[in-house]
Every structure is written in structure tokens, then in C-alpha cells.
Scaffold this active site. Structure first.
Site, PDB file in Angstrom:
ATOM      1  N   HIS A   7       1.088  -1.272   0.166  1.00 60.42           N
ATOM      2  CA  HIS A   7       0.186  -0.296   0.471  1.00 60.42           C
ATOM      3  C   HIS A   7       1.284   1.079   0.262  1.00 60.42           C
ATOM      4  CE1 HIS A   7       1.504   0.547   4.299  1.00 60.42           C
ATOM      5  NE2 HIS A   7       0.740  -0.406   4.481  1.00 60.42           N
ATOM      6  N   ARG A  54      -5.980   1.166   4.207  1.00 55.53           N
ATOM      7  CA  ARG A  54      -4.880   1.360   3.931  1.00 55.53           C
ATOM      8  C   ARG A  54      -4.614   0.806   2.128  1.00 55.53           C
ATOM      9  NH1 ARG A  54      -2.337  -0.354   8.299  1.00 55.53           N
ATOM     10  NH2 ARG A  54      -1.194  -1.892   8.797  1.00 55.53           N
ATOM     11  N   GLU A  76      -2.312  -6.902   7.585  1.00 60.76           N
ATOM     12  CA  GLU A  76      -0.527  -6.995   8.897  1.00 60.76           C
ATOM     13  C   GLU A  76      -0.674  -8.061   9.297  1.00 60.76           C
ATOM     14  OE1 GLU A  76       2.340  -7.147   8.093  1.00 60.76           O
ATOM     15  OE2 GLU A  76       3.278  -5.399   7.794  1.00 60.76           O
TER      16      GLU A  76
END
Length: 188
Positions: A7, A54, A76
Site C-alpha cells: 500500500h 490503507r 498485516e
């Protein structure tokens, strides 16, 4: 081709913080990076993204009017209580253990082995489609590095030896008998 995209920039990335599941929006620069990626990348057969904002913001720019698939496996790493911490504030013993023991998880967080397992499964699920056409995955540092470790056939701790910039692109060719890393951390 499996095209892995990190991102665009967030304020937390710019400040060098560990950004796990805390959801920071893209900065103005991050939105410009997403537009540059959209202009440079081929039109993929599929676009997959992490559920975090994001990554979804970046994927939405890449997709335009096309659908985006959300896959939780591309989220993540969960840094637990270390989320939002500057890496230099993490004590040396924790870093040493984290860098050498793939089963170590920071308090309340996730281990490298757990990230590697879920990402390898996600890569295997996308490999056939990526062998026939481009599949773009918008994700984060840890899952993308885990996918690169999968492609290279190396252990989970190898990810500590890799640097992946904001809005960087990695390409893994899945059409060969084994995955082949074609590029790592490059601009689109």
C-alpha cells in the site's frame, strides 16, 4: 504473474512505526503513489486486498470500476502491544528472539510462522490464476515478504533480511514448476 503491491504511504509509515492492525489512512503522498501504481501496472484478471483501510484505499485506486476481493490472509502481521511502537524502542532481547525464533510472538501479537502459514496458503490459492493472467494483491510489508520467502523456498526468518518500500511492487511468476521471483521492491 502474481503481482504483490505494498500500500501507499501512511503517516505511521512515514514516522517509522510498527504498523500492524492499527488502521492508518493513506497520506496525500500515499494517494499519489496509488495513482502512479494504477497508471503503471497492467490491468489484472483479479485484484485481491488486505481488509485494512490503507490497503483497500490503494486497491480501490488500482481497480477503478472493477471488483476488489478482500482476503483476510493478506492482513498485516499483528504486532500486539508493539503496534504503533518505534522499532528502536523495542528491547534488544525481544528483537533477538523475534529475529531468530519464527514461533515467537510479541505480547498479544502474531508469530512469523503464523504469518508465513496463512500467506503460503493464500499464494497457493492464487497460483493457478496467476499462472494464466496477472493477479494483483495489495498488502503490507510482512505478508509480502512472507510471499517472497514462499517463492524462494526459504524459512520464515529470512524476511528480516528484506526491505520493502511504500508502494513497492514484487512479481512472482507462478507458471513454472516452482515459483520464481521476477522482481522485488521495485517501482511499478
Amino acid at each position: 504473474m502474481l503481482i504483490l503491491v505494498r500500500h501507499g504511504q501512511t503517516d505511521a509509515n512515514a514516522r517509522g512505526l510498527l504498523c500492524g492492525h492499527v488502521d492508518h489512512p493513506l497520506t496525500d503522498l500515499g494517494r499519489r503513489q496509488a495513482r502512479a501504481l494504477a497508471a503503471a501496472l497492467p490491468r489484472p484478471a483479479r485484484i485481491v486486498t488486505s481488509p485494512l483501510g490503507r490497503a483497500r484505499q490503494t486497491a480501490a485506486v488500482l481497480a477503478g470500476d472493477r471488483p476488489v476481493e478482500v482476503d483476510e490472509r493478506w492482513i498485516e502481521m499483528d504486532y500486539g502491544r508493539l503496534d504503533g511502537v518505534v522499532p528502536t524502542d523495542v528491547d534488544g532481547g525481544t528483537w533477538t528472539r523475534w529475529h531468530t525464533d519464527p514461533d515467537f510472538a510479541p505480547p498479544g501479537g502474531e508469530s512469523l510462522a503464523a504469518v508465513g502459514k496463512r500467506v503460503r496458503e493464500a499464494c497457493l490459492d492464487l497460483a493457478d490464476d496467476a499462472a494464466r493472467g496477472d493477479v494483483v494483491v495489495v498488502s503490507h510489508v510482512s505478508p509480502i515478504k512472507a510471499a517472497v520467502a514462499w517463492a524462494l523456498g526459504v524459512g520464515d526468518t529470512a524476511v528480516w533480511r528484506l526491505f520493502l518500500g511504500d508502494a513497492a511492487v514484487c512479481r512472482i511468476d507462478t507458471s513454472a514448476p516452482v515459483p520464481v521471483l521476477r522482481c522485488f521492491s521495485s517501482p511499478a
